[in-house]
Design a protein around this motif. Structure first.
Motif, PDB file in Angstrom:
ATOM      1  N   ASP A   1       0.824  -1.207   0.000  1.00  0.00           N
ATOM      2  CA  ASP A   1       0.000   0.000   0.000  1.00  0.00           C
ATOM      3  C   ASP A   1       0.861   1.261   0.000  1.00  0.00           C
ATOM      4  O   ASP A   1       0.546   2.252  -0.669  1.00  0.00           O
ATOM      5  CB  ASP A   1      -0.945   0.009   1.209  1.00  0.00           C
ATOM      6  N   ARG A   2       1.957   1.232   0.759  1.00  0.00           N
ATOM      7  CA  ARG A   2       2.835   2.403   0.781  1.00  0.00           C
ATOM      8  C   ARG A   2       3.553   2.566  -0.552  1.00  0.00           C
ATOM      9  O   ARG A   2       3.728   3.694  -1.037  1.00  0.00           O
ATOM     10  CB  ARG A   2       3.849   2.285   1.915  1.00  0.00           C
ATOM     11  N   ILE A   3       3.960   1.462  -1.155  1.00  0.00           N
ATOM     12  CA  ILE A   3       4.574   1.529  -2.481  1.00  0.00           C
ATOM     13  C   ILE A   3       3.606   2.149  -3.480  1.00  0.00           C
ATOM     14  O   ILE A   3       3.977   3.018  -4.283  1.00  0.00           O
ATOM     15  CB  ILE A   3       5.010   0.120  -2.930  1.00  0.00           C
ATOM     16  N   ALA A   4       2.344   1.728  -3.425  1.00  0.00           N
ATOM     17  CA  ALA A   4       1.325   2.275  -4.330  1.00  0.00           C
ATOM     18  C   ALA A   4       1.133   3.765  -4.099  1.00  0.00           C
ATOM     19  O   ALA A   4       1.006   4.549  -5.047  1.00  0.00           O
ATOM     20  CB  ALA A   4       0.012   1.524  -4.141  1.00  0.00           C
ATOM     21  N   ALA A   5       1.109   4.173  -2.844  1.00  0.00           N
ATOM     22  CA  ALA A   5       0.927   5.590  -2.527  1.00  0.00           C
ATOM     23  C   ALA A   5       2.109   6.415  -3.031  1.00  0.00           C
ATOM     24  O   ALA A   5       1.930   7.537  -3.541  1.00  0.00           O
ATOM     25  CB  ALA A   5       0.758   5.760  -1.020  1.00  0.00           C
ATOM     26  N   LEU A   6       3.311   5.903  -2.914  1.00  0.00           N
ATOM     27  CA  LEU A   6       4.488   6.617  -3.406  1.00  0.00           C
ATOM     28  C   LEU A   6       4.453   6.757  -4.924  1.00  0.00           C
ATOM     29  O   LEU A   6       4.784   7.823  -5.465  1.00  0.00           O
ATOM     30  CB  LEU A   6       5.758   5.875  -2.980  1.00  0.00           C
ATOM     31  N   CYS A   7       4.041   5.703  -5.614  1.00  0.00           N
ATOM     32  CA  CYS A   7       3.934   5.789  -7.076  1.00  0.00           C
ATOM     33  C   CYS A   7       2.912   6.834  -7.490  1.00  0.00           C
ATOM     34  O   CYS A   7       3.135   7.604  -8.439  1.00  0.00           O
ATOM     35  CB  CYS A   7       3.587   4.423  -7.658  1.00  0.00           C
ATOM     36  N   GLU A   8       1.805   6.876  -6.790  1.00  0.00           N
ATOM     37  CA  GLU A   8       0.789   7.886  -7.108  1.00  0.00           C
ATOM     38  C   GLU A   8       1.323   9.286  -6.838  1.00  0.00           C
ATOM     39  O   GLU A   8       1.116  10.211  -7.643  1.00  0.00           O
ATOM     40  CB  GLU A   8      -0.472   7.623  -6.283  1.00  0.00           C
ATOM     41  N   GLU A   9       2.015   9.452  -5.727  1.00  0.00           N
ATOM     42  CA  GLU A   9       2.552  10.767  -5.370  1.00  0.00           C
ATOM     43  C   GLU A   9       3.534  11.280  -6.420  1.00  0.00           C
ATOM     44  O   GLU A   9       3.546  12.476  -6.748  1.00  0.00           O
ATOM     45  CB  GLU A   9       3.243  10.683  -4.012  1.00  0.00           C
ATOM     46  N   TYR A  10       4.362  10.387  -6.962  1.00  0.00           N
ATOM     47  CA  TYR A  10       5.410  10.805  -7.892  1.00  0.00           C
ATOM     48  C   TYR A  10       5.027  10.607  -9.358  1.00  0.00           C
ATOM     49  O   TYR A  10       5.850  10.845 -10.248  1.00  0.00           O
ATOM     50  CB  TYR A  10       6.702  10.053  -7.584  1.00  0.00           C
ATOM     51  N   GLY A  11       3.805  10.162  -9.618  1.00  0.00           N
ATOM     52  CA  GLY A  11       3.351  10.015 -10.995  1.00  0.00           C
ATOM     53  C   GLY A  11       4.023   8.887 -11.753  1.00  0.00           C
ATOM     54  O   GLY A  11       4.304   9.000 -12.957  1.00  0.00           O
ATOM     55  N   VAL A  12       4.272   7.780 -11.057  1.00  0.00           N
ATOM     56  CA  VAL A  12       4.911   6.610 -11.662  1.00  0.00           C
ATOM     57  C   VAL A  12       3.850   5.535 -11.916  1.00  0.00           C
ATOM     58  O   VAL A  12       3.087   5.193 -11.006  1.00  0.00           O
ATOM     59  CB  VAL A  12       6.012   6.051 -10.735  1.00  0.00           C
ATOM     60  N   ALA A  13       3.795   5.015 -13.123  1.00  0.00           N
ATOM     61  CA  ALA A  13       2.855   3.931 -13.426  1.00  0.00           C
ATOM     62  C   ALA A  13       3.273   2.683 -12.642  1.00  0.00           C
ATOM     63  O   ALA A  13       4.428   2.268 -12.693  1.00  0.00           O
ATOM     64  CB  ALA A  13       2.826   3.640 -14.912  1.00  0.00           C
ATOM     65  N   LEU A  14       2.324   2.080 -11.934  1.00  0.00           N
ATOM     66  CA  LEU A  14       2.606   0.933 -11.080  1.00  0.00           C
ATOM     67  C   LEU A  14       2.073  -0.347 -11.718  1.00  0.00           C
ATOM     68  O   LEU A  14       0.886  -0.439 -12.051  1.00  0.00           O
ATOM     69  CB  LEU A  14       1.964   1.129  -9.707  1.00  0.00           C
ATOM     70  N   VAL A  15       2.955  -1.327 -11.870  1.00  0.00           N
ATOM     71  CA  VAL A  15       2.591  -2.642 -12.386  1.00  0.00           C
ATOM     72  C   VAL A  15       2.961  -3.665 -11.327  1.00  0.00           C
ATOM     73  O   VAL A  15       4.070  -3.637 -10.784  1.00  0.00           O
ATOM     74  CB  VAL A  15       3.320  -2.959 -13.705  1.00  0.00           C
ATOM     75  N   GLU A  16       2.046  -4.569 -11.022  1.00  0.00           N
ATOM     76  CA  GLU A  16       2.314  -5.628 -10.054  1.00  0.00           C
ATOM     77  C   GLU A  16       2.769  -6.893 -10.777  1.00  0.00           C
ATOM     78  O   GLU A  16       2.030  -7.436 -11.588  1.00  0.00           O
ATOM     79  CB  GLU A  16       1.056  -5.939  -9.242  1.00  0.00           C
TER      80      GLU A  16
END
Length: 393
Positions: free
Chosen positions: A144-159
């Protein structure tokens, strides 16, 4: 003499065999109704809006990176503690690849390390375009924290959820892996050693209808016959007409594989319960040994059960313990050799010492047999062999 105990194996029963046999007698062997049914079952189970079945987990990663627009000069970050496919997906497209060190308690990307690296990258003016976060061993601690950091910095997140079909998010236990609202997509593998199997195969889940449509086209040569996207048909063109809109691939799964996957899906809860029980029992059997055990969780899919030698209390080498287990027919394994230490990635400029936590993890880790068919007697035998092996010094 006792037969071998593999570190993992598929669970196939007569229902699975019957499902494949029925498909073999049907009109479709390649992509067809079984594939669509498998996708529908997977998206419903995961709780994602869309699912796209593909030929394997590596193809899933490759297609997601293409669909998200990754290309030459772009930057992908992932975990060094993974199979090479997680990083190779970026290199296929000419992108640069970087790594984020791991938390040794989880084997996955350390959210603190990610936060620090994002601050540094942002200051330098080159943030990653995509982060592939690997759910190592089927765990999701810290995601969840990784996802929040990606959203904050505008990074596309792939699991990269190759290990995690059937797992739930540790911080959102009512949500299955593959349905996280901040992820662009999640990719799964159905290799024989995974939660369920299609022989070889993979799946992509996403909440985006447009991304799912593009993925479906890319897995089949970039070709479409959908009238909504046909642009140049002539009045006398008929149902044979198709157009290529993307440079795609033949990454389709067959209906034979999908039939097996559908049958496996019907017992996913039983398979998960068995893996979790095996993990729980290992925790009891090994608790007094000089080992670091995995964090306890009921939400993991327990694709792997990885222990680490506790160097405070034992001088036995990992190789010595590995060899001792193999001599007894116990096929322990090691996951993973850090990606950045592979010759291909060394040639790109990486070297030993770049990601010390991943390297330290590798130096002491050992994957023990864990799969639904593993018996109590098997586990007792493994625990006894480990106990004996730790007295080698």
């Amino acid at each position: 003499m006792r037969s071998r105990i593999p570190y993992s194996c598929q669970t196939i029963d007569e229902d699975d065999i019957a499902a494949v046999s029925e498909c073999l007698r049907s009109d479709f062997l390649t992509q067809g109704p079984q594939t669509r049914a498998f996708e529908d079952a997977a998206s419903a189970y995961v709780g994602a809006g869309h699912a796209v079945a593909v030929s394997n987990g590596t193809a899933a990663l490759h297609l997601v990176c293409i669909a998200l627009g990754l290309g030459a000069g772009d930057l992908l970050w992932t975990s060094p503690n993974s199979f090479v496919a997680s990083a190779n997906a970026g290199r296929y497209l000419g992108a640069d690849v970087g790594f984020v060190d791991i938390d040794p308690q989880t084997g996955a990307i350390d959210p603190d390390a990610l936060a620090a690296k994002l601050i540094e990258a942002s200051a330098a003016g080159r943030k990653p375009d995509i982060l592939i976060a690997v759910h190592f061993a089927g765990h999701t601690h810290g995601f969840d924290r990784i996802a929040a950091l990606c959203e904050e910095y505008g990074v596309a997140l792939v699991e990269d959820a190759a290990h995690a079909f059937g797992a739930a998010y540790e911080d959102q236990p009512d949500r299955m892996v593959g349905s996280h609202p901040q992820s662009a997509a999640a990719t799964f593998s159905f290799h024989p050693l995974k939660s369920i199997t299609t022989g070889e195969g993979g799946m992509i889940t996403t909440g985006s209808e447009e991304l799912a449509r593009k993925l479906g086209m890319l897995r089949s040569h970039g070709v479409t016959k959908d009238p909504a996207y046909i642009s140049d048909a002539r009045p006398d063109d008929g149902g044979w007409y198709y157009e290529q809109h993307e440079l795609g691939f033949n990454y389709r799964i067959s209906d034979i594989q999908a039939a097996l996957g559908l049958s496996q899906m019907r017992k996913i809860d039983t398979l998960m319960a068995a893996r979790r029980d095996r993990a729980r029992r290992y925790g009891e059997l090994l608790s007094d040994l000089p080992l670091h055990l995995p964090l306890e969780t009921d939400k993991s899919s327990w694709h792997l059960y990885v222990v680490r030698l506790d160097r405070r209390y034992t001088n036995v080498s990992r190789k010595a313990l590995f060899d001792a287990l193999r001599e007894r027919g116990i096929e322990a394994h090691v996951h993973y050799i850090p990606i950045h230490t592979q010759p291909y990635y060394r040639a790109l400029g990486f070297s030993s010492g770049d990601f010390p936590q991943a390297e330290a993890y590798y130096d002491t880790c050992l994957s023990l047999p864990v799969y639904p068919l593993l018996t109590d007697a098997d586990q007792d035998f493994v625990a006894a062999a480990i106990t004996d092996g730790l007295t080698l010094a």
